[in-house]
Design a protein around this motif. Structure first.
Motif: not given
Length: 408
Positions: A1-7, A11-12
């Motif tokens: 599945m897909a999620s997000f994080c912050v580098r 940058i997202l």
């Protein structure tokens, strides 16, 4: 599945996990509340497409360096038949079907498979080839251009390339139970080129200018409308000069003598007395199995050789616009119709299945069909000459007189 994080640089980043493998892709957006909302919206779409089986990694991340690896991973892990690869299955399909085709058609199908289908889909599991993949492949063929920016492939050629692909996948559907992805894919519209027939005067000029050794060859084409493969494959034994006719029974395709493609192409073509006499003198002393026309060194005629060595140079010498040698066939149709021949006779002369094509393709090129459309009927109703007697001559009959003069 897909999620997000912050580098670490703020940058997202999308964090994707498919079949146990992780892929990270930059969103290219700084970490702000507004950008987080945009990324979350995209994630909902990605997860929904994943659940529905329509997720396309390349569509979401077209510039990604991981794109090819990700697509290959998704195809491999998502396939129910990972051992059935397109390249091997296409070879099996071809071997099972080629025996029922004409040799020339089998070579064309083999060429489409080897040149276009296997290079693109070769290592794909069969059930990974979905409608989106086929449409993307077709669009790539449409977009392919040469060095001058012109399209490499016509719509007709692209439709032909997709024909064996559809056959392979339809066979796999019946044999392996996979879904055939091309049921909703309509062929590209094929707009045929308009005919570019020569006038009777241009025919006479062409025959006076072309290499005299091949004048009769072109004369026969202009007067009978024979296709290149038919006239190049015409043998002496198929001439019945006593009855002033020739029998179209075989064709020369890609250097091989073969049977005719369509049933209607098998026909007996009438010859004028003058043309029959010229053919009789031309074939005197030849055995029945010899070709009526061949090159000076005895080799059979090839369509490309005729076009490049005889046809195009003669058009250039006369200052005429270049066109395909097939226009000899269009010329025969137009001039016979302009001469007032029965359309049914012309249709049979050309080997058409009906007269429909004559009216749809050639009517605009028959002078009387445009320049005098409807006026003969009006003159008849007004009690004037109808053009068939001693009254004014129609444009169509005028053309026929020039053409008949050349035939004698």
């Amino acid at each position: 599945m897909a999620s997000f994080c912050v580098r670490p640089n703020g940058i997202l980043q999308y964090d994707l996990c498919f079949y146990g493998r992780r892929f990270r892709e930059s969103a290219g957006l700084p970490d702000t509340p507004e950008n987080r909302r945009k990324v979350r919206k995209n994630l909902r779409r990605i997860n929904a497409e994943w659940e529905m089986g329509t997720f396309d990694y390349a569509a979401w991340f077209p510039r990604s360096r991981k794109r090819e690896a990700a697509q290959r991973w998704l195809r491999e892990r998502g396939s129910r038949v990972p051992g059935r690869r397109f390249a091997a299955y296409a070879d099996e399909w071809y071997g099972l079907h080629a025996g029922g085709w004409k040799a020339s058609y089998a070579r064309q199908v083999r060429s489409a498979i080897d040149r276009y289908l296997i290079p693109h889909f070769g290592d794909w599991p069969l059930d990974a080839i979905n409608e989106r993949a086929v449409r993307a492949f077709r669009q790539a063929l449409i977009d392919a251009v040469d060095q001058e920016g012109q399209r490499r492939l016509s719509n007709a050629r692209i439709n032909f390339i997709l024909t064996p692909l559809s056959g392979i996948l339809r066979f796999a559907e019946r044999e392996l139970g996979i879904t055939h992805p091309m049921t909703e894919l309509q062929p590209l519209r094929d707009d045929p080129h308009d005919p570019m027939p020569l006038t009777a005067e241009e025919v006479n000029a062409f025959l006076a200018t072309v290499d005299p050794r091949y004048r009769l060859y072109f004369k026969l084409r202009f007067y009978t409308g024979l296709r290149s493969c038919e006239v190049n494959g015409l043998k002496v034994g198929y001439l019945d000069l006593e009855r002033r006719q020739l029998r179209v029974r075989e064709a020369l395709v890609d250097g091989r003598q073969t049977t005719l493609k369509h049933r209607k192409a098998r026909r007996d073509v009438p010859l004028s007395p003058g043309l029959a006499g010229e053919l009789r003198a031309h074939v005197a002393g030849k055995v029945s199995d010899a070709y009526v026309f061949c090159r000076a060194d005895g080799r059979p005629l090839a369509a490309s050789w005729v076009a490049e060595t005889l046809w195009a140079p003669t058009l250039d010498a006369l200052g005429l616009e270049r066109r395909r040698v097939y226009q000899t066939r269009h010329t025969a149709a137009v001039l016979h119709l302009a001469a007032g021949e029965n359309p049914l006779f012309v249709s049979r002369l050309l080997g058409h299945s009906s007269t429909k094509m004559l009216f749809e393709r050639y009517a605009p090129f028959v002078a009387n069909a445009l320049a005098d459309d409807g006026s003969r009927f009006e003159r008849m109703m007004n009690g004037g000459p109808d053009g068939s007697g001693s009254g004014e001559q129609t444009a169509g009959v005028g053309n026929s007189m020039v053409f008949e003069t050349a035939a004698q």
